[in-house]
Scaffold this motif. Structure first.
Motif, PDB file in Angstrom:
ATOM      1  N   VAL A  43      -7.178  -2.036   0.241  1.00 38.46           N
ATOM      2  CA  VAL A  43      -6.964  -0.769   0.960  1.00 38.46           C
ATOM      3  C   VAL A  43      -8.268   0.015   0.964  1.00 38.46           C
ATOM      4  CG1 VAL A  43      -5.553   1.336   1.069  1.00 38.46           C
ATOM      5  CG2 VAL A  43      -4.564  -0.769   0.155  1.00 38.46           C
ATOM      6  N   VAL A  97      -2.850  -4.439  -5.711  1.00 37.77           N
ATOM      7  CA  VAL A  97      -3.584  -3.676  -4.695  1.00 37.77           C
ATOM      8  C   VAL A  97      -4.981  -3.362  -5.234  1.00 37.77           C
ATOM      9  CG1 VAL A  97      -3.703  -1.449  -3.471  1.00 37.77           C
ATOM     10  CG2 VAL A  97      -1.512  -2.624  -3.685  1.00 37.77           C
ATOM     11  N   ALA A 140       0.828  -1.217   0.000  1.00 39.14           N
ATOM     12  CA  ALA A 140       0.000   0.000   0.000  1.00 39.14           C
ATOM     13  C   ALA A 140       0.857   1.259   0.000  1.00 39.14           C
ATOM     14  CB  ALA A 140      -0.930  -0.016   1.215  1.00 39.14           C
ATOM     15  N   TYR A 152      -8.314  -0.814  -4.280  1.00 37.57           N
ATOM     16  CA  TYR A 152      -8.862   0.199  -3.377  1.00 37.57           C
ATOM     17  C   TYR A 152     -10.376   0.020  -3.297  1.00 37.57           C
ATOM     18  CZ  TYR A 152      -9.714   4.213  -0.608  1.00 37.57           C
ATOM     19  OH  TYR A 152     -10.106   4.991   0.452  1.00 37.57           O
ATOM     20  N   ALA A 186      -5.285  -1.143   5.508  1.00 40.77           N
ATOM     21  CA  ALA A 186      -4.909  -2.157   4.498  1.00 40.77           C
ATOM     22  C   ALA A 186      -5.068  -3.526   5.134  1.00 40.77           C
ATOM     23  CB  ALA A 186      -3.450  -1.959   4.067  1.00 40.77           C
ATOM     24  N   LEU A 201      -3.091   3.955  -5.985  1.00 42.09           N
ATOM     25  CA  LEU A 201      -3.322   2.598  -5.454  1.00 42.09           C
ATOM     26  C   LEU A 201      -4.081   1.754  -6.466  1.00 42.09           C
ATOM     27  CD1 LEU A 201      -4.217   3.702  -1.838  1.00 42.09           C
ATOM     28  CD2 LEU A 201      -2.387   2.104  -2.408  1.00 42.09           C
ATOM     29  N   GLU A 202      -5.067   2.375  -7.116  1.00 43.66           N
ATOM     30  CA  GLU A 202      -5.869   1.625  -8.101  1.00 43.66           C
ATOM     31  C   GLU A 202      -5.022   1.180  -9.286  1.00 43.66           C
ATOM     32  OE1 GLU A 202     -10.391   3.307  -7.377  1.00 43.66           O
ATOM     33  OE2 GLU A 202      -9.063   4.481  -8.656  1.00 43.66           O
TER      34      GLU A 202
END
Ligand SMILES: NC(=O)c1ccc[n+]([C@@H]2O[C@H](COP(=O)([O-])OP(=O)(O)OC[C@H]3O[C@@H](n4cnc5c(N)ncnc54)[C@H](OP(=O)(O)O)[C@@H]3O)[C@@H](O)[C@H]2O)c1
Length: 333
Positions: A288, A267, A134, A269, A305, A261-262
């Motif tokens: 996250v 990961v 994250a 979100y 997270a 993050l996307e």
């Protein structure tokens, strides 16, 4: 290709077997190792019964990759014996993580540091792994200076004996006396939170907290990162959660943080609902949510997270590294 799985009967080892079946074709030859008690038993790999060997010097055969998940003592005693037989060792224990010459690798962040002579590669601690996944995309845009992570660590992070203890405690809570009453942790963990994970060290922090501090600096390559960690053990079976307050050099904005993050592989979100350990269980990604800018500073982000400690926290990352070695011709196929 020949793959050895050391600690094949454990929680991490069994996940490694399933992921190897998924990542590699059926031509791979598997050698499975565990303790003397498991010798002679078998485990299924690709539909075939594979015998388990006792981990001892006389039983070590040459292989291309050895995935170690049998505790630090076994790694320290046997990892180099596999290296001497020509293997790359990917080690899940903490034995080699802080050695200067050993790469500490989170696939997706820093697998490029692996070199041909990186014969031992360390897999990071499971909580640290979820957190750095994250942090990395946020660091890339805002430049990370310090973190205050607080973890809520699941019981499976302590292995199969801890899970058995949790199950026994739950059985005894519903039907007193129905199961053995020895506890894995110093307090009851079923339906409880213990405000320490791991063992206390000389400075008053637990070894798990010190792993958060030392390993995140090494993985993210930020030697002067300030880390103020706190870890708890919670009565959850699988899925380590972390609340983190992260301070950056640049001013932050929540929208760019979420976008970064996307866009980061591995990961997810979550905007609409809040991911829990149960959502994380079986999911290869780190989930996250709850991204907020600081109440006291425009350089702070607060977020949650959560990740499956047995997958990205251990087995998945190890198999991703093995696949990286395979795909990039680190050994002669
Ligand atoms: N669980 C996690 O979330 C996690 C995450 C990251 C890293 N790790 C690390 O991964 C390792 C394994 O964890 P785990 O959770 O899978 O533990 P586990 O469920 O307790 O399994 C331990 C494994 O080690 C084997 N073993 C124990 N003593 C041995 C000996 N003397 N010789 C050979 N094999 C022996 C066991 O074999 P038998 O079945 O024959 O006893 C079993 O296969 C540990 O180093 C742990 O710190 C775990």
């Amino acid at each position: 290709m020949k793959i050895s799985i050391v600690g094949a009967t454990g929680l991490v080892g069994r996940n490694i077997i399933e992921l190897c079946e998924e990542y590699f074709d059926t031509s791979v030859e598997y050698h499975l190792y565990a303790s003397k008690e498991s010798e002679g038993k078998t485990l299924q790999v690709n539909g075939k019964e594979v015998p388990i060997r006792e981990l001892s010097s006389k039983n070590i055969e040459s292989c291309d990759i050895a995935l170690f998940s049998a505790g630090g003592e076994r790694s320290r005693e046997f990892a180099n014996q596999f290296v001497d037989k020509g293997a790359f060792v990917i080690d899940n224990s903490s034995s080699f993580r802080m050695e200067k010459t050993v790469p500490l690798v989170v696939y997706g962040i820093n697998e490029d540091i692996i070199k041909n002579d990186s014969k031992i590669i360390a897999n990071p601690n499971c909580t640290t792994m979820a957190l750095v996944m994250a942090l990395k995309p946020l660091h890339d845009i805002f430049n990370l200076l310090s973190i205050v992570p607080v973890s809520y660590q699941a019981v499976s992070g302590s292995g199969k004996s801890a899970i058995e203890s949790l199950e026994n405690e739950l059985a005894n809570l519903s039907t007193p006396g129905s199961a053995p009453d020895e506890k894995y942790y110093q307090s009851q963990i079923a339906k409880n939170v213990i405000p320490i994970a791991g063992n206390i060290t000389e400075n008053g922090y637990s070894d798990e907290e010190m792993k958060f501090s030392n390993e995140s600096k090494k993985i993210l390559d930020i030697p002067d990162l300030n880390v103020e960690p706190s870890n708890a053990r919670v009565g959850v079976e699988t899925g380590h959660g972390i609340f983190c307050t992260a301070t950056f050099e640049k001013d932050v904005d929540v929208e760019s943080a979420i976008e970064s993050l996307e866009a980061f592989e591995g990961v997810e979100y979550w905007k609409e609902t809040y991911p829990t350990p149960l959502n994380a269980q079986g999911n290869k990604n780190i989930l996250v949510s709850r991204m907020r800018s600081g109440l006291t500073s425009n350089k702070i982000l607060n977020f949650w997270a959560v990740g499956d400690n047995l997958l990205k926290g251990a087995a998945l990352n190890a198999v991703q590294i093995a696949n990286h070695l395979y795909k990039n011709d680190f050994y002669t196929k």
